[in-house]
Design a protein around this motif. Structure first.
Motif, PDB file in Angstrom:
ATOM      1  N   SER A   1       0.819  -1.222   0.000  1.00 47.25           N
ATOM      2  CA  SER A   1       0.000   0.000   0.000  1.00 47.25           C
ATOM      3  C   SER A   1       0.852   1.271   0.000  1.00 47.25           C
ATOM      4  N   GLY A   2       2.176   1.111  -0.130  1.00 51.35           N
ATOM      5  CA  GLY A   2       3.044   2.278  -0.244  1.00 51.35           C
ATOM      6  C   GLY A   2       3.679   2.750   1.045  1.00 51.35           C
ATOM      7  N   LEU A   3       3.556   1.980   2.120  1.00 49.24           N
ATOM      8  CA  LEU A   3       4.218   2.374   3.361  1.00 49.24           C
ATOM      9  C   LEU A   3       5.692   1.992   3.308  1.00 49.24           C
ATOM     10  N   ILE A   4       6.518   2.870   3.833  1.00 48.20           N
ATOM     11  CA  ILE A   4       7.956   2.630   3.931  1.00 48.20           C
ATOM     12  C   ILE A   4       8.407   3.019   5.332  1.00 48.20           C
ATOM     13  N   LEU A   5       9.589   2.592   5.707  1.00 48.32           N
ATOM     14  CA  LEU A   5      10.199   3.019   6.967  1.00 48.32           C
ATOM     15  C   LEU A   5      11.225   4.099   6.641  1.00 48.32           C
ATOM     16  N   ALA A   6      11.056   5.256   7.241  1.00 45.46           N
ATOM     17  CA  ALA A   6      11.964   6.379   6.968  1.00 45.46           C
ATOM     18  C   ALA A   6      13.395   6.066   7.385  1.00 45.46           C
ATOM     19  N   CYS A   7      13.567   5.213   8.379  1.00 41.96           N
ATOM     20  CA  CYS A   7      14.921   4.889   8.847  1.00 41.96           C
ATOM     21  C   CYS A   7      15.646   3.912   7.932  1.00 41.96           C
ATOM     22  N   GLN A   8      14.929   3.263   7.030  1.00 39.78           N
ATOM     23  CA  GLN A   8      15.520   2.200   6.225  1.00 39.78           C
ATOM     24  C   GLN A   8      15.584   2.511   4.737  1.00 39.78           C
ATOM     25  N   ASN A   9      15.249   3.744   4.345  1.00 43.44           N
ATOM     26  CA  ASN A   9      15.214   4.103   2.923  1.00 43.44           C
ATOM     27  C   ASN A   9      15.898   5.427   2.668  1.00 43.44           C
ATOM     28  N   THR A  10      16.410   5.559   1.452  1.00 43.56           N
ATOM     29  CA  THR A  10      17.020   6.792   0.995  1.00 43.56           C
ATOM     30  C   THR A  10      16.344   7.197  -0.319  1.00 43.56           C
ATOM     31  N   ALA A  11      16.429   8.464  -0.663  1.00 43.23           N
ATOM     32  CA  ALA A  11      15.767   8.976  -1.861  1.00 43.23           C
ATOM     33  C   ALA A  11      16.524   8.580  -3.125  1.00 43.23           C
ATOM     34  N   GLN A  12      15.770   8.272  -4.161  1.00 44.08           N
ATOM     35  CA  GLN A  12      16.325   8.042  -5.487  1.00 44.08           C
ATOM     36  C   GLN A  12      15.792   9.070  -6.475  1.00 44.08           C
ATOM     37  N   SER A  13      14.918   9.945  -5.982  1.00 40.35           N
ATOM     38  CA  SER A  13      14.333  11.034  -6.767  1.00 40.35           C
ATOM     39  C   SER A  13      13.718  11.997  -5.758  1.00 40.35           C
ATOM     40  N   ASN A  14      13.131  13.068  -6.233  1.00 38.10           N
ATOM     41  CA  ASN A  14      12.355  13.920  -5.339  1.00 38.10           C
ATOM     42  C   ASN A  14      11.170  13.107  -4.839  1.00 38.10           C
ATOM     43  N   LEU A  15      10.807  13.317  -3.579  1.00 40.94           N
ATOM     44  CA  LEU A  15       9.788  12.497  -2.932  1.00 40.94           C
ATOM     45  C   LEU A  15       8.661  13.336  -2.357  1.00 40.94           C
ATOM     46  N   TRP A  16       7.488  12.745  -2.302  1.00 40.48           N
ATOM     47  CA  TRP A  16       6.357  13.304  -1.569  1.00 40.48           C
ATOM     48  C   TRP A  16       5.909  12.221  -0.609  1.00 40.48           C
ATOM     49  N   LEU A  17       5.967  12.546   0.684  1.00 40.73           N
ATOM     50  CA  LEU A  17       5.631  11.588   1.741  1.00 40.73           C
ATOM     51  C   LEU A  17       4.649  12.206   2.719  1.00 40.73           C
ATOM     52  N   GLU A  18       3.933  11.344   3.414  1.00 37.21           N
ATOM     53  CA  GLU A  18       3.193  11.778   4.589  1.00 37.21           C
ATOM     54  C   GLU A  18       3.487  10.796   5.701  1.00 37.21           C
ATOM     55  N   ILE A  19       3.522  11.295   6.921  1.00 41.17           N
ATOM     56  CA  ILE A  19       3.788  10.435   8.064  1.00 41.17           C
ATOM     57  C   ILE A  19       2.545   9.603   8.319  1.00 41.17           C
ATOM     58  N   ALA A  20       2.722   8.300   8.412  1.00 42.93           N
ATOM     59  CA  ALA A  20       1.608   7.383   8.642  1.00 42.93           C
ATOM     60  C   ALA A  20       1.324   7.301  10.140  1.00 42.93           C
ATOM     61  N   GLU A  21       0.078   7.198  10.454  1.00 44.93           N
ATOM     62  CA  GLU A  21      -0.323   7.059  11.855  1.00 44.93           C
ATOM     63  C   GLU A  21      -0.157   5.603  12.267  1.00 44.93           C
ATOM     64  N   THR A  22       0.569   5.366  13.363  1.00 50.99           N
ATOM     65  CA  THR A  22       0.751   4.008  13.856  1.00 50.99           C
ATOM     66  C   THR A  22      -0.506   3.568  14.595  1.00 50.99           C
ATOM     67  N   LYS A  23      -0.628   2.270  14.827  1.00 50.11           N
ATOM     68  CA  LYS A  23      -1.787   1.738  15.558  1.00 50.11           C
ATOM     69  C   LYS A  23      -1.868   2.355  16.948  1.00 50.11           C
ATOM     70  N   ARG A  24      -0.712   2.522  17.591  1.00 55.88           N
ATOM     71  CA  ARG A  24      -0.685   3.107  18.924  1.00 55.88           C
ATOM     72  C   ARG A  24      -1.157   4.563  18.885  1.00 55.88           C
ATOM     73  N   GLN A  25      -0.704   5.330  17.889  1.00 57.14           N
ATOM     74  CA  GLN A  25      -1.128   6.719  17.766  1.00 57.14           C
ATOM     75  C   GLN A  25      -2.626   6.795  17.503  1.00 57.14           C
ATOM     76  N   LYS A  26      -3.131   5.917  16.648  1.00 61.49           N
ATOM     77  CA  LYS A  26      -4.562   5.899  16.344  1.00 61.49           C
ATOM     78  C   LYS A  26      -5.359   5.559  17.597  1.00 61.49           C
ATOM     79  N   ARG A  27      -4.922   4.579  18.356  1.00 61.00           N
ATOM     80  CA  ARG A  27      -5.609   4.176  19.597  1.00 61.00           C
ATOM     81  C   ARG A  27      -5.623   5.348  20.585  1.00 61.00           C
ATOM     82  N   ASN A  28      -4.474   6.034  20.749  1.00 58.70           N
ATOM     83  CA  ASN A  28      -4.414   7.170  21.662  1.00 58.70           C
ATOM     84  C   ASN A  28      -5.352   8.288  21.222  1.00 58.70           C
ATOM     85  N   ARG A  29      -5.396   8.557  19.901  1.00 57.88           N
ATOM     86  CA  ARG A  29      -6.277   9.592  19.386  1.00 57.88           C
ATOM     87  C   ARG A  29      -7.733   9.223  19.636  1.00 57.88           C
TER      88      ARG A  29
END
Length: 112
Positions: free
Chosen positions: A79-107
């Motif tokens: 579905s297009g999710l990546i880990l920011a700590c494990q990837n580097t750019a190969q072109s200009n990028l457009w990203l949004e921070i995904a909400e984790t299950k824990r963040q969603k539960r807290n919200r």
């Protein structure tokens, strides 16, 4: 050749939640964001915790050498999710921070 130090390292732009962040070749997306005081939640920085999940909206990324995406299941990866700590750019990028299950539960708990 002694002029090799003059070669510019490619720099891409990462557009993340309204911020434009330069990313050097080989630099993780998480490192680039943190260098520019853009907060991406993170814990382990090695791909196990999944806190730095981002949705890749456009552009291309390359996993770092020995990247571990253990925190992403196949559905998330497809579905297009990546880990920011494990990837580097190969072109200009457009990203949004995904909400984790824990963040969603807290919200959800705060809204209840």
């Amino acid at each position: 050749m002694w002029f090799s130090w003059l070669k510019k390292t490619p720099v891409y732009q990462m557009h993340l939640n309204g911020n434009n962040i330069p990313v050097r070749q080989g630099q993780s997306l998480l490192q680039a964001a943190l260098e520019h005081n853009i907060h991406i939640q993170s814990g382990c920085k090695v791909g196990n915790c999944g806190l730095c999940k981002c949705r890749l909206l456009a552009g291309s990324v390359q996993p770092l050498p020995d990247a571990d995406n253990a925190a992403l299941n196949a559905t998330e990866q497809n579905s297009g999710l990546i880990l920011a700590c494990q990837n580097t750019a190969q072109s200009n990028l457009w990203l949004e921070i995904a909400e984790t299950k824990r963040q969603k539960r807290n919200r959800d708990e705060q809204l209840a």
